[in-house]
Motif scaffolding. Sequence first.
Motif, PDB file in Angstrom:
ATOM      1  N   LEU A   1       0.846  -1.187   0.000  1.00  0.00           N
ATOM      2  CA  LEU A   1       0.000   0.000   0.000  1.00  0.00           C
ATOM      3  C   LEU A   1       0.884   1.239   0.000  1.00  0.00           C
ATOM      4  N   GLN A   2       1.409   1.574  -1.173  1.00  0.00           N
ATOM      5  CA  GLN A   2       2.307   2.712  -1.371  1.00  0.00           C
ATOM      6  C   GLN A   2       3.585   2.590  -0.539  1.00  0.00           C
ATOM      7  N   GLU A   3       4.054   1.369  -0.350  1.00  0.00           N
ATOM      8  CA  GLU A   3       5.314   1.153   0.368  1.00  0.00           C
ATOM      9  C   GLU A   3       6.511   1.295  -0.559  1.00  0.00           C
ATOM     10  N   TYR A   4       6.334   0.922  -1.839  1.00  0.00           N
ATOM     11  CA  TYR A   4       7.419   1.027  -2.807  1.00  0.00           C
ATOM     12  C   TYR A   4       7.384   2.381  -3.517  1.00  0.00           C
ATOM     13  N   ALA A   5       6.199   2.788  -3.929  1.00  0.00           N
ATOM     14  CA  ALA A   5       6.078   4.046  -4.680  1.00  0.00           C
ATOM     15  C   ALA A   5       4.788   4.754  -4.306  1.00  0.00           C
ATOM     16  N   VAL A   6       4.883   6.048  -4.054  1.00  0.00           N
ATOM     17  CA  VAL A   6       3.695   6.853  -3.786  1.00  0.00           C
ATOM     18  C   VAL A   6       2.842   6.867  -5.054  1.00  0.00           C
ATOM     19  N   GLY A   7       1.536   6.616  -4.872  1.00  0.00           N
ATOM     20  CA  GLY A   7       0.638   6.635  -6.013  1.00  0.00           C
ATOM     21  C   GLY A   7       0.324   5.274  -6.596  1.00  0.00           C
ATOM     22  N   THR A   8       0.919   4.195  -6.020  1.00  0.00           N
ATOM     23  CA  THR A   8       0.700   2.847  -6.563  1.00  0.00           C
ATOM     24  C   THR A   8       0.450   1.856  -5.438  1.00  0.00           C
ATOM     25  N   VAL A   9      -0.536   0.973  -5.648  1.00  0.00           N
ATOM     26  CA  VAL A   9      -0.788  -0.132  -4.721  1.00  0.00           C
ATOM     27  C   VAL A   9      -0.647  -1.439  -5.503  1.00  0.00           C
ATOM     28  N   CYS A  10      -0.202  -2.485  -4.814  1.00  0.00           N
ATOM     29  CA  CYS A  10       0.091  -3.754  -5.490  1.00  0.00           C
ATOM     30  C   CYS A  10      -0.356  -4.933  -4.632  1.00  0.00           C
ATOM     31  N   ALA A  11      -0.469  -6.076  -5.275  1.00  0.00           N
ATOM     32  CA  ALA A  11      -0.748  -7.336  -4.593  1.00  0.00           C
ATOM     33  C   ALA A  11       0.018  -8.435  -5.308  1.00  0.00           C
ATOM     34  N   ALA A  12       0.404  -9.478  -4.567  1.00  0.00           N
ATOM     35  CA  ALA A  12       1.147 -10.591  -5.162  1.00  0.00           C
ATOM     36  C   ALA A  12       0.767 -11.889  -4.473  1.00  0.00           C
ATOM     37  N   VAL A  13       0.797 -12.980  -5.247  1.00  0.00           N
ATOM     38  CA  VAL A  13       0.524 -14.316  -4.722  1.00  0.00           C
ATOM     39  C   VAL A  13       1.628 -15.253  -5.197  1.00  0.00           C
ATOM     40  N   PRO A  14       1.908 -16.322  -4.429  1.00  0.00           N
ATOM     41  CA  PRO A  14       2.966 -17.250  -4.834  1.00  0.00           C
ATOM     42  C   PRO A  14       2.637 -17.931  -6.161  1.00  0.00           C
ATOM     43  N   LEU A  15       3.674 -18.175  -6.947  1.00  0.00           N
ATOM     44  CA  LEU A  15       3.558 -18.885  -8.216  1.00  0.00           C
ATOM     45  C   LEU A  15       4.688 -19.902  -8.225  1.00  0.00           C
ATOM     46  N   THR A  16       4.403 -21.079  -7.674  1.00  0.00           N
ATOM     47  CA  THR A  16       5.443 -22.051  -7.385  1.00  0.00           C
ATOM     48  C   THR A  16       5.425 -23.208  -8.362  1.00  0.00           C
ATOM     49  N   ALA A  17       6.606 -23.562  -8.864  1.00  0.00           N
ATOM     50  CA  ALA A  17       6.763 -24.728  -9.732  1.00  0.00           C
ATOM     51  C   ALA A  17       8.008 -25.470  -9.283  1.00  0.00           C
ATOM     52  N   GLY A  18       7.806 -26.551  -8.537  1.00  0.00           N
ATOM     53  CA  GLY A  18       8.946 -27.303  -8.031  1.00  0.00           C
ATOM     54  C   GLY A  18       9.760 -26.448  -7.073  1.00  0.00           C
ATOM     55  N   SER A  19      11.080 -26.380  -7.315  1.00  0.00           N
ATOM     56  CA  SER A  19      11.968 -25.604  -6.448  1.00  0.00           C
ATOM     57  C   SER A  19      12.018 -24.136  -6.849  1.00  0.00           C
ATOM     58  N   THR A  20      11.353 -23.776  -7.946  1.00  0.00           N
ATOM     59  CA  THR A  20      11.353 -22.396  -8.408  1.00  0.00           C
ATOM     60  C   THR A  20      10.449 -21.536  -7.529  1.00  0.00           C
ATOM     61  N   VAL A  21      10.992 -20.441  -7.018  1.00  0.00           N
ATOM     62  CA  VAL A  21      10.214 -19.497  -6.215  1.00  0.00           C
ATOM     63  C   VAL A  21       9.755 -18.378  -7.134  1.00  0.00           C
ATOM     64  N   GLY A  22       8.450 -18.200  -7.238  1.00  0.00           N
ATOM     65  CA  GLY A  22       7.915 -17.187  -8.133  1.00  0.00           C
ATOM     66  C   GLY A  22       6.725 -16.476  -7.528  1.00  0.00           C
ATOM     67  N   ALA A  23       6.288 -15.421  -8.215  1.00  0.00           N
ATOM     68  CA  ALA A  23       5.119 -14.663  -7.747  1.00  0.00           C
ATOM     69  C   ALA A  23       4.369 -14.097  -8.945  1.00  0.00           C
ATOM     70  N   LEU A  24       3.061 -14.026  -8.792  1.00  0.00           N
ATOM     71  CA  LEU A  24       2.179 -13.384  -9.761  1.00  0.00           C
ATOM     72  C   LEU A  24       1.645 -12.138  -9.069  1.00  0.00           C
ATOM     73  N   ALA A  25       1.765 -10.989  -9.727  1.00  0.00           N
ATOM     74  CA  ALA A  25       1.424  -9.735  -9.059  1.00  0.00           C
ATOM     75  C   ALA A  25       0.614  -8.814  -9.957  1.00  0.00           C
ATOM     76  N   LEU A  26      -0.017  -7.823  -9.333  1.00  0.00           N
ATOM     77  CA  LEU A  26      -0.732  -6.773 -10.069  1.00  0.00           C
ATOM     78  C   LEU A  26      -0.451  -5.435  -9.414  1.00  0.00           C
ATOM     79  N   SER A  27      -0.621  -4.387 -10.195  1.00  0.00           N
ATOM     80  CA  SER A  27      -0.490  -3.031  -9.647  1.00  0.00           C
ATOM     81  C   SER A  27      -1.629  -2.164 -10.146  1.00  0.00           C
TER      82      SER A  27
END
Length: 262
Positions: free
Chosen positions: A197-223
């Motif tokens: 909630l505007q922690e990275y940039a003023v004027g933008t809010v984001c959300a992210a969820v894990p996107l995991t495939a085996g040992s790969t650490v990933g995320a799916l996000a929106l802004s």
Amino acid sequence: MVPTPDPVAPFHSVHYVLRVLETVFRYGGGVTETRIARESGLPAAHLSALLALLCREGYVERLADGAYVAGDSLALLGSDEAHGRTVEAKLQLALAQLRDSLGAAVYISRYIDGEIRVTQVAAGPGMPAVKEWVEFSASAHASAVGKCLLTQLDQSSRRDHLSRHKVARLTSRTITNERVLLSRLDSQPPTVPVLDLQEYAVGTVCAAVPLTAGSTVGALALSLPVEHAHRLRAAAASLNREAAPLALTLTMQHAGHGTSLP
């Protein structure tokens, strides 16, 4: 003994996806869901949902008599080059469709060799991508993507990352206390989207969820622009529901490098 899969993320295991696909491929003339369940070790409730997803993505096909055979997408696993192109194209198309349905810019990111990498983005008019005013690799503590990736690491790996990338203040909302940050990462439920909630940039809010495939650490996000912040939680919930097909595609990308599939 075959381990029981995580009931909240039945599609995210390379182990089970590959067991199902190998069973289908082994029976060229078709194989029943009962036999797939017996040979893959996947509980029936999870298997039905996974088979439906595999059918939608073209990896398997259901015949008129109810048996399953290999689909067109599965056949491409035999060619690394064709497979790589197909997977990247499927991911980008899926991101574009997700962007349009959510009305938000969307992203795929991964944790590679100890660093955060945003690997694919789908943005558009009225749905701008976040401007990288501070490198994403150095701002995991402030972004939804970064925090989501960090939640998937063990304590040692988190501390290692933060020792290399200090928790600098980017906005008035940024968490700059490492102990507080680690406590919040520990308490983040794996099935709940991570918010920025505007922690990275003023004027933008984001959300992210894990996107995991085996040992790969990933995320799916929106802004979203902050004027659309009232849509964030609903959009994040939709993002969470749409993660499974993308996780499956990432699993197929993982499968294209070193599996026993032909």
